[in-house]
Design a protein around this motif. Structure first.
Motif, PDB file in Angstrom:
ATOM      1  N   ARG A  62      22.968  56.653 -53.188  1.00  0.00           N
ATOM      2  CA  ARG A  62      22.343  55.686 -53.134  1.00  0.00           C
ATOM      3  C   ARG A  62      22.162  55.600 -51.696  1.00  0.00           C
ATOM      4  O   ARG A  62      23.818  55.469 -51.267  1.00  0.00           O
ATOM      5  CB  ARG A  62      22.024  54.573 -53.636  1.00  0.00           C
ATOM      6  N   ARG A  63      22.110  54.723 -50.336  1.00  0.00           N
ATOM      7  CA  ARG A  63      22.192  54.939 -49.209  1.00  0.00           C
ATOM      8  C   ARG A  63      22.109  53.129 -49.407  1.00  0.00           C
ATOM      9  O   ARG A  63      22.113  52.722 -50.243  1.00  0.00           O
ATOM     10  CB  ARG A  63      20.889  54.040 -48.250  1.00  0.00           C
ATOM     11  N   HIS A  64      24.059  52.431 -48.832  1.00  0.00           N
ATOM     12  CA  HIS A  64      24.653  51.282 -48.485  1.00  0.00           C
ATOM     13  C   HIS A  64      24.370  51.340 -47.068  1.00  0.00           C
ATOM     14  O   HIS A  64      26.003  52.146 -47.176  1.00  0.00           O
ATOM     15  CB  HIS A  64      25.135  51.216 -49.723  1.00  0.00           C
ATOM     16  N   GLY A  65      23.960  50.056 -46.751  1.00  0.00           N
ATOM     17  CA  GLY A  65      23.474  50.323 -45.057  1.00  0.00           C
ATOM     18  C   GLY A  65      24.138  51.473 -44.289  1.00  0.00           C
ATOM     19  O   GLY A  65      23.143  52.126 -44.097  1.00  0.00           O
ATOM     20  N   ARG A  66      25.355  51.798 -43.758  1.00  0.00           N
ATOM     21  CA  ARG A  66      25.185  53.538 -42.950  1.00  0.00           C
ATOM     22  C   ARG A  66      25.646  54.152 -43.475  1.00  0.00           C
ATOM     23  O   ARG A  66      25.573  54.962 -42.989  1.00  0.00           O
ATOM     24  CB  ARG A  66      26.397  52.735 -41.514  1.00  0.00           C
ATOM     25  N   TYR A  67      25.622  53.994 -44.862  1.00  0.00           N
ATOM     26  CA  TYR A  67      26.421  55.075 -45.722  1.00  0.00           C
ATOM     27  C   TYR A  67      25.407  55.312 -46.785  1.00  0.00           C
ATOM     28  O   TYR A  67      24.793  54.741 -47.141  1.00  0.00           O
ATOM     29  CB  TYR A  67      28.078  54.431 -46.287  1.00  0.00           C
ATOM     30  N   TRP A  68      25.894  56.653 -47.171  1.00  0.00           N
ATOM     31  CA  TRP A  68      25.564  57.257 -48.650  1.00  0.00           C
ATOM     32  C   TRP A  68      26.915  57.453 -49.322  1.00  0.00           C
ATOM     33  O   TRP A  68      27.944  58.135 -49.235  1.00  0.00           O
ATOM     34  CB  TRP A  68      24.663  58.799 -48.360  1.00  0.00           C
ATOM     35  N   LEU A  69      26.681  56.813 -50.655  1.00  0.00           N
ATOM     36  CA  LEU A  69      27.572  56.494 -51.585  1.00  0.00           C
ATOM     37  C   LEU A  69      27.074  57.598 -52.657  1.00  0.00           C
ATOM     38  O   LEU A  69      26.004  57.151 -53.900  1.00  0.00           O
ATOM     39  CB  LEU A  69      27.721  55.448 -51.706  1.00  0.00           C
ATOM     40  N   VAL A  70      28.180  58.471 -53.458  1.00  0.00           N
ATOM     41  CA  VAL A  70      27.826  59.281 -54.193  1.00  0.00           C
ATOM     42  C   VAL A  70      29.134  58.915 -55.336  1.00  0.00           C
ATOM     43  O   VAL A  70      29.991  58.807 -54.910  1.00  0.00           O
ATOM     44  CB  VAL A  70      26.886  60.339 -54.125  1.00  0.00           C
ATOM     45  N   GLY A  71      29.769  59.912 -56.530  1.00  0.00           N
ATOM     46  CA  GLY A  71      31.059  59.937 -56.923  1.00  0.00           C
ATOM     47  C   GLY A  71      30.827  61.397 -56.668  1.00  0.00           C
ATOM     48  O   GLY A  71      33.106  61.181 -56.427  1.00  0.00           O
ATOM     49  N   ASP A  72      30.632  62.127 -56.305  1.00  0.00           N
ATOM     50  CA  ASP A  72      31.658  62.962 -55.514  1.00  0.00           C
ATOM     51  C   ASP A  72      30.771  64.534 -54.950  1.00  0.00           C
ATOM     52  O   ASP A  72      29.644  64.144 -54.845  1.00  0.00           O
ATOM     53  CB  ASP A  72      32.675  64.047 -57.150  1.00  0.00           C
ATOM     54  N   VAL A  73      31.622  65.354 -54.400  1.00  0.00           N
ATOM     55  CA  VAL A  73      30.795  66.316 -53.684  1.00  0.00           C
ATOM     56  C   VAL A  73      29.939  66.859 -54.243  1.00  0.00           C
ATOM     57  O   VAL A  73      28.568  67.811 -54.051  1.00  0.00           O
ATOM     58  CB  VAL A  73      31.963  67.453 -53.011  1.00  0.00           C
ATOM     59  N   GLU A  74      29.802  66.909 -55.790  1.00  0.00           N
ATOM     60  CA  GLU A  74      28.876  66.945 -57.045  1.00  0.00           C
ATOM     61  C   GLU A  74      27.872  67.101 -57.421  1.00  0.00           C
ATOM     62  O   GLU A  74      26.432  67.289 -57.485  1.00  0.00           O
ATOM     63  CB  GLU A  74      29.327  68.327 -58.409  1.00  0.00           C
ATOM     64  N   GLY A  75      27.733  65.664 -56.928  1.00  0.00           N
ATOM     65  CA  GLY A  75      26.381  64.542 -57.151  1.00  0.00           C
ATOM     66  C   GLY A  75      26.636  63.615 -57.863  1.00  0.00           C
ATOM     67  O   GLY A  75      26.155  63.603 -57.848  1.00  0.00           O
ATOM     68  N   THR A  76      27.494  63.820 -58.402  1.00  0.00           N
ATOM     69  CA  THR A  76      27.618  62.473 -59.822  1.00  0.00           C
ATOM     70  C   THR A  76      27.527  60.955 -59.282  1.00  0.00           C
ATOM     71  O   THR A  76      28.336  60.721 -58.236  1.00  0.00           O
ATOM     72  CB  THR A  76      28.624  62.466 -60.355  1.00  0.00           C
ATOM     73  N   PRO A  77      27.111  60.677 -60.539  1.00  0.00           N
ATOM     74  CA  PRO A  77      26.696  58.916 -59.686  1.00  0.00           C
ATOM     75  C   PRO A  77      28.243  58.512 -59.144  1.00  0.00           C
ATOM     76  O   PRO A  77      29.092  58.478 -60.307  1.00  0.00           O
ATOM     77  CB  PRO A  77      26.555  58.275 -61.266  1.00  0.00           C
ATOM     78  N   GLY A  78      28.289  57.408 -58.830  1.00  0.00           N
ATOM     79  CA  GLY A  78      29.326  56.804 -58.225  1.00  0.00           C
ATOM     80  C   GLY A  78      29.045  56.229 -57.638  1.00  0.00           C
ATOM     81  O   GLY A  78      28.197  56.333 -56.532  1.00  0.00           O
ATOM     82  N   ARG A  79      30.991  55.692 -56.338  1.00  0.00           N
ATOM     83  CA  ARG A  79      30.384  55.275 -54.723  1.00  0.00           C
ATOM     84  C   ARG A  79      31.977  55.443 -54.440  1.00  0.00           C
ATOM     85  O   ARG A  79      32.313  55.628 -53.207  1.00  0.00           O
ATOM     86  CB  ARG A  79      30.903  53.668 -55.649  1.00  0.00           C
ATOM     87  N   SER A  80      32.774  56.537 -54.893  1.00  0.00           N
ATOM     88  CA  SER A  80      34.225  56.911 -54.233  1.00  0.00           C
ATOM     89  C   SER A  80      33.862  58.228 -53.095  1.00  0.00           C
ATOM     90  O   SER A  80      34.182  57.474 -51.955  1.00  0.00           O
ATOM     91  CB  SER A  80      34.953  57.496 -55.175  1.00  0.00           C
ATOM     92  N   LEU A  81      32.784  58.807 -53.091  1.00  0.00           N
ATOM     93  CA  LEU A  81      32.643  59.367 -51.757  1.00  0.00           C
ATOM     94  C   LEU A  81      31.912  59.375 -50.604  1.00  0.00           C
ATOM     95  O   LEU A  81      30.364  58.260 -51.687  1.00  0.00           O
ATOM     96  CB  LEU A  81      31.961  60.556 -52.055  1.00  0.00           C
ATOM     97  N   PHE A  82      31.721  58.749 -49.905  1.00  0.00           N
ATOM     98  CA  PHE A  82      30.910  57.554 -48.301  1.00  0.00           C
ATOM     99  C   PHE A  82      30.558  58.864 -47.074  1.00  0.00           C
ATOM    100  O   PHE A  82      31.674  59.302 -46.818  1.00  0.00           O
ATOM    101  CB  PHE A  82      31.292  56.431 -48.382  1.00  0.00           C
TER     102      PHE A  82
END
Length: 343
Positions: A27-47
């Protein structure tokens, strides 16, 4: 016809559309897209940075996975997300996404050679490898009792990794095997080397060769990192040893130094305040743990030992079982860290 750098810039200008297509669980959060990892797992560690200049600091399209230290541009992200085996596949995918025509045929020009075993050679091998999900490498780890691979973007798979035979190999030994590839990184997250574990193509454990594990690159002081860096970490020797501990402590950052000598020389992060050392029960492991503990304590880092019931924690996981290992590890942790052991 655009080259790789041109394609990366075009992707960056469409960074949010790229993220929505390849990482739809984010999901978008300000100027970043947040997700869990490069495979698209839900989360916030990859931006992924969605806006910014075309190049340099803060450029659009640049991404970092805080859990693994991986980073790159949107071409790198697409390559990892789609598990591409070559740069050509990634460039074709990018052109298709951007609705660009295919390139005109050109003559093949091989990459310039790099020194064997160098960090540059390690970076090339890492770039040619693919995520381990659904591969023989994942099957190998599952056979070792390691099923939870969250936060393990430092591991990849190569289906046909070159193997240099040595005197202990019988005549006719193959020159390549599938391999588990692990990224060796420094405290800044930069890749300095890789570790290879060659696997039996039939899926029956490691390959039947004289030396089934080898590392390349700049290794001293660095390690294979799991989880997001923090003020508390666990350090040990083997990849399987540390992954076994992650089965009961998935939120705890860990480093596999790959050998006793490298564990003794491990460079501790500047923000580290408590270090656990997963101590192997052999003379080299015991001495390495003592050396690292002495170095850490000398700079004010609290140091605690973690001891397996058998030879190492993968032995415990496979032979004694998850619950017994969980109970044994919990009592060796500081009270605030014991809460991280999953029930």
């Amino acid at each position: 016809m655009p080259d790789a750098s041109d394609l990366a810039r075009q992707l960056a200008r469409n960074a949010e559309r790229v993220c929505r297509h390849y990482l739809p669980q984010g999901r978008r959060h300000g100027r970043y897209w947040l997700v869990g990892d490069v495979e698209g797992t839900p989360g916030r560690s990859l931006f992924v940075r969605l806006t910014g200049p075309n190049s340099g600091k803060g450029a659009a399209g640049k991404w970092t996975d805080a859990a693994t230290g991986e980073h790159g541009d949107l071409l790198d992200l697409i390559a990892a997300n789609q598990r591409h085996a070559s740069l050509a596949d990634t460039l074709d995918e990018a052109r298709h996404f951007l609705s660009l025509p295919p390139p005109e045929p050109t003559s093949f020009e091989p990459l310039p050679p790099v020194p064997t075993g160098s960090p540059a050679a390690a970076r090339r091998l890492w770039a040619m490898s693919q995520p381990i999900k659904g591969t023989l490498a994942e099957a190998y780890l599952r056979h070792r009792g390691i099923t939870d691979l969250r936060g393990c973007g430092s591991l990849r798979f190569h289906p046909n990794c070159w193997y240099r035979t040595d005197a202990g190999d019988p005549p006719g030994t193959a020159e390549a095997f599938p391999a588990l590839i692990a990224a060796v990184r420094d405290n800044d997250g930069d890749l300095t080397g890789v570790h290879r574990t060659w696997l039996d193509p039939t899926g029956n454990g490691k390959a039947a060769i004289a030396t089934s594990r080898r590392a390349m690159g700049n290794l001293l002081g660095h390690g294979v990192r799991f989880g997001q860096p923090g003020p508390v970490i666990i350090a040990g020797e083997g990849i399987e040893t540390m992954l076994s501990l992650r089965q009961i402590l998935p939120q705890m950052p860990m480093i596999a130094a790959l050998s006793a000598a490298h564990l003794a020389a491990l460079q501790t992060p500047s923000n580290l305040r408590r270090l656990y050392i997963a101590r192997d029960k052999d003379p080299a492991g015991i001495n390495a743990a003592a050396t690292l503990a002495g170095r850490a304590q000398a700079i004010g880092i609290e140091t605690l030992m973690l001891d397996a019931m058998l030879g190492d924690f993968n032995d415990d996981l496979r032979q004694i079982g998850w619950e017994a290992m969980q109970a044994e590890v919990r009592v060796q942790l500081a009270p605030e860290d014991a809460e991280l052991v999953i029930a």
